[in-house]
Scaffold this active site. Structure first.
Site, PDB file in Angstrom:
ATOM      1  N   ASP A 124      59.283  60.084  32.947  1.00 24.37           N
ATOM      2  CA  ASP A 124      60.119  61.188  33.404  1.00 24.37           C
ATOM      3  C   ASP A 124      61.545  60.697  33.612  1.00 24.37           C
ATOM      4  O   ASP A 124      61.772  59.570  34.070  1.00 24.37           O
ATOM      5  CB  ASP A 124      59.593  61.754  34.732  1.00 24.37           C
ATOM      6  CG  ASP A 124      58.171  62.290  34.601  1.00 24.37           C
ATOM      7  OD1 ASP A 124      57.855  62.834  33.533  1.00 24.37           O
ATOM      8  OD2 ASP A 124      57.403  62.165  35.573  1.00 24.37           O
ATOM      9  N   ASP A 149      66.115  59.998  42.908  1.00 29.11           N
ATOM     10  CA  ASP A 149      64.881  59.247  42.669  1.00 29.11           C
ATOM     11  C   ASP A 149      65.124  57.768  42.928  1.00 29.11           C
ATOM     12  O   ASP A 149      64.344  57.086  43.607  1.00 29.11           O
ATOM     13  CB  ASP A 149      64.400  59.421  41.219  1.00 29.11           C
ATOM     14  CG  ASP A 149      63.750  60.766  40.954  1.00 29.11           C
ATOM     15  OD1 ASP A 149      63.027  61.253  41.838  1.00 29.11           O
ATOM     16  OD2 ASP A 149      63.974  61.317  39.865  1.00 29.11           O
ATOM     17  N   GLU A 190      55.981  55.372  42.022  1.00 31.95           N
ATOM     18  CA  GLU A 190      56.100  56.090  40.754  1.00 31.95           C
ATOM     19  C   GLU A 190      57.300  55.596  39.950  1.00 31.95           C
ATOM     20  O   GLU A 190      57.291  55.630  38.728  1.00 31.95           O
ATOM     21  CB  GLU A 190      56.242  57.591  41.004  1.00 31.95           C
ATOM     22  CG  GLU A 190      56.327  58.383  39.707  1.00 31.95           C
ATOM     23  CD  GLU A 190      56.682  59.843  39.918  1.00 31.95           C
ATOM     24  OE1 GLU A 190      56.523  60.625  38.968  1.00 31.95           O
ATOM     25  OE2 GLU A 190      57.124  60.198  41.022  1.00 31.95           O
ATOM     26  N   GLU A 191      58.328  55.119  40.652  1.00 31.93           N
ATOM     27  CA  GLU A 191      59.574  54.751  39.983  1.00 31.93           C
ATOM     28  C   GLU A 191      59.571  53.333  39.422  1.00 31.93           C
ATOM     29  O   GLU A 191      60.520  52.941  38.748  1.00 31.93           O
ATOM     30  CB  GLU A 191      60.752  54.912  40.954  1.00 31.93           C
ATOM     31  CG  GLU A 191      60.865  56.289  41.572  1.00 31.93           C
ATOM     32  CD  GLU A 191      60.973  57.403  40.544  1.00 31.93           C
ATOM     33  OE1 GLU A 191      61.561  57.173  39.458  1.00 31.93           O
ATOM     34  OE2 GLU A 191      60.457  58.509  40.809  1.00 31.93           O
ATOM     35  N   ASP A 245      55.017  58.132  46.104  1.00 39.53           N
ATOM     36  CA  ASP A 245      55.966  58.849  45.262  1.00 39.53           C
ATOM     37  C   ASP A 245      57.159  59.122  46.161  1.00 39.53           C
ATOM     38  O   ASP A 245      57.089  59.971  47.046  1.00 39.53           O
ATOM     39  CB  ASP A 245      55.354  60.156  44.756  1.00 39.53           C
ATOM     40  CG  ASP A 245      56.289  60.927  43.826  1.00 39.53           C
ATOM     41  OD1 ASP A 245      57.469  60.557  43.729  1.00 39.53           O
ATOM     42  OD2 ASP A 245      55.829  61.910  43.216  1.00 39.53           O
ATOM     43  N   LEU A 257      60.083  60.582  45.867  1.00 39.00           N
ATOM     44  CA  LEU A 257      60.716  61.901  45.880  1.00 39.00           C
ATOM     45  C   LEU A 257      60.004  62.820  44.892  1.00 39.00           C
ATOM     46  O   LEU A 257      60.445  63.013  43.763  1.00 39.00           O
ATOM     47  CB  LEU A 257      62.210  61.796  45.564  1.00 39.00           C
ATOM     48  CG  LEU A 257      63.034  63.031  45.965  1.00 39.00           C
ATOM     49  CD1 LEU A 257      62.981  63.257  47.478  1.00 39.00           C
ATOM     50  CD2 LEU A 257      64.475  62.888  45.522  1.00 39.00           C
ATOM     51  N   ASP A 258      58.920  63.380  45.340  1.00 37.41           N
ATOM     52  CA  ASP A 258      58.156  64.330  44.533  1.00 37.41           C
ATOM     53  C   ASP A 258      58.946  65.634  44.388  1.00 37.41           C
ATOM     54  O   ASP A 258      59.559  66.106  45.334  1.00 37.41           O
ATOM     55  CB  ASP A 258      56.818  64.618  45.218  1.00 37.41           C
ATOM     56  CG  ASP A 258      56.029  65.694  44.520  1.00 37.41           C
ATOM     57  OD1 ASP A 258      55.486  65.409  43.439  1.00 37.41           O
ATOM     58  OD2 ASP A 258      55.969  66.824  45.035  1.00 37.41           O
ATOM     59  N   GLU A 265      49.627  60.697  44.385  1.00 34.68           N
ATOM     60  CA  GLU A 265      49.694  62.151  44.471  1.00 34.68           C
ATOM     61  C   GLU A 265      48.306  62.725  44.752  1.00 34.68           C
ATOM     62  O   GLU A 265      48.084  63.365  45.777  1.00 34.68           O
ATOM     63  CB  GLU A 265      50.300  62.747  43.191  1.00 34.68           C
ATOM     64  CG  GLU A 265      51.780  62.429  43.039  1.00 34.68           C
ATOM     65  CD  GLU A 265      52.371  62.896  41.709  1.00 34.68           C
ATOM     66  OE1 GLU A 265      53.542  63.321  41.707  1.00 34.68           O
ATOM     67  OE2 GLU A 265      51.670  62.812  40.670  1.00 34.68           O
TER      68      GLU A 265
END
Length: 341
Positions: free
Chosen positions: A73, A79, A102-103, A123, A125-126, A284
Site C-alpha cells: 500500500d 503512516d 504493518e509499515e 498497525d 495508523l489504520d 488487525e
C-alpha cells in the site's frame, strides 16, 4: 472501577471532581510491572499520534510519503510518522523483544541488552487512506508474551494462535481520541483522552455488545459484492430484506468500534480478487477478534482454507499474512455462518 462522583450544582462547575485514569487502571489492575510499563508507553504513542493527526494540515502532513509499506500500500506521511512514534516508544519501554508493524517488511528484533518479555504487533495508523479528508483513523495492537528460550526474541514468538494474546486494543482518532483495550480473560475497558490533562480517563467498564445483538446494522464494502462467494452474497441480500442499515466508514477501527457499541456485524470477506482476504491477521484480525469476544461477540473467518474457522484459532505462517474477517454480535455472525451449512 469506582463510581464517578459529580460536583454538586452550584459548587463551581459541572466537571467530574473525581475521575479515574488509564495510569490508575493499569497500576491497580495489572500485577505485572513490565506489562504496565509497556502499556503506558503504548498510551504515550497513541497520544503523540493523536496530536499528529490533529495537526496534520497545519504541519503539512497530508499526502503521500512516496513509498510503499509491507503490504504494497502507498504510504502517507502520517503512516511513516506514526510508525516511528510507536517503534521509538516501544523500544524505549525495555519491555519488548519483537515488534511487528504493518509499515515494516521485516520484524524488528530488539537487541538483547534492551529486550523485555513481550512482543507487540501493531498497525500504527489504520485507515490512513482517509486521513486527507479528515475521516477517523486509528491504531490497532496485540501483545504476546515471549515463549522462545533466551532473552532475544524471534519470529516464532508472534506466529501463534490469536488465543495466546495477553493484551489487545485500539485507539481511535476522531472527534475524540478513545482507547479501548482488554487483557486476556478480562473485560473490555474504554478510555477517552482529555487533552487538558494529557491523560486517558476511564469512561466505561465491562463494555459489551447490546443485548439481543443491538441495532440491525451490517458493515461492509458492498462495492465488492460481485466478487464474494455465494453465502456472503445471500447473507447481505437477506440483511437488506430484513431492513438492516448499511454503515461503512472504511476505517476498521471506526467500523468495529461502532459495531461493539451499537451491535450488528462487520464483514470483510475473502473474494475472487483477494482469496486470502485483505485484512492482516496479526495486527488487525487477531486483536479485534479478541476485543469482540471479550465484549460478548463472535469473530470468524467465514470459509477460509477449506473450512469455517474461529479467527483466534488461526495459525499464521507469515507476519503480514491476511485473512477474511466476520465479527460482531452472535445474532448476526451466526446468521452469516449458517449460510455455509
Amino acid at each position: 472501577m469506582a463510581n464517578f462522583s459529580k460536583t454538586t450544582p452550584g459548587s463551581g462547575g459541572d466537571l467530574d471532581s473525581e475521575f479515574h485514569s488509564l495510569t490508575e487502571y493499569l497500576m491497580t489492575t495489572l500485577k505485572d510491572q513490565e506489562l504496565t510499563v509497556l502499556m503506558s508507553q503504548m498510551a504515550l504513542a497513541c497520544k503523540a499520534t493523536s496530536r499528529a493527526c490533529a495537526k496534520a494540515g497545519i504541519a503539512n502532513l497530508f499526502g503521500m510519503a512516496g513509498d510503499q509499506n509491507s503490504s504494497g500500500d502507498d504510504q502517507k506521511k502520517l503512516d511513516v510518522l506514526s510508525n516511528d512514534i510507536f517503534v521509538n516508544a516501544l523500544l524505549k519501554s525495555g519491555s519488548c523483544c519483537v515488534l511487528v508493524s504493518e509499515e515494516n517488511e521485516e520484524p524488528i528484533i530488539v537487541p538483547e541488552k534492551d529486550a523485555g518479555r513481550f512482543c507487540v504487533c501493531f498497525d500504527p495508523l489504520d485507515g490512513s487512506s482517509n486521513i486527507d479528508c479528515n475521516v477517523s483513523t486509528g491504531t490497532i495492537f496485540a501483545v504476546y508474551e515471549k515463549k522462545t528460550p533466551g532473552k532475544l526474541g524471534s519470529v516464532a514468538d508472534v506466529l501463534r494462535v490469536g488465543s495466546d494474546i495477553v493484551a489487545a486494543g485500539y485507539c481511535m482518532y476522531g472527534a475524540a481520541t478513545e482507547l479501548v483495550l482488554c487483557f486476556k480473560g478480562q473485560s473490555v475497558q474504554r478510555f477517552a483522552l482529555d487533552p487538558s490533562l494529557g491523560e486517558f480517563v476511564h469512561t466505561h467498564s465491562n463494555v459489551t455488545f447490546p443485548s439481543g445483538g443491538g441495532k440491525k446494522i451490517y458493515s461492509c464494502n458492498e462495492g465488492n459484492f460481485p466478487y464474494w462467494d455465494q453465502p456472503i452474497k445471500d447473507a447481505v441480500t437477506e440483511f437488506k430484506a430484513k431492513k438492516y442499515a448499511l454503515r461503512y466508514v472504511g476505517s476498521m477501527v471506526s467500523d468495529v468500534h461502532r459495531t461493539i457499541l451499537y451491535g450488528g456485524v462487520f464483514v470483510y470477506p475473502a473474494d475472487s480478487k483477494s482469496p486470502k482476504g485483505k485484512l492482516r491477521v496479526l495486527y488487525e484480525g487477531f486483536p479485534m477478534a479478541l476485543l469482540v469476544e471479550c465484549a460478548g461477540g463472535k469473530a470468524s473467518t467465514g470459509m477460509f482454507n477449506g473450512s469455517v474457522q474461529r479467527m483466534l484459532d488461526l495459525e499464521p505462517t507469515h507476519v503480514h499474512e491476511r485473512c477474511p474477517v466476520i465479527l460482531g454480535s452472535p445474532r448476526d455472525v451466526d446468521f452469516i455462518l449458517s449460510k455455509y451449512n
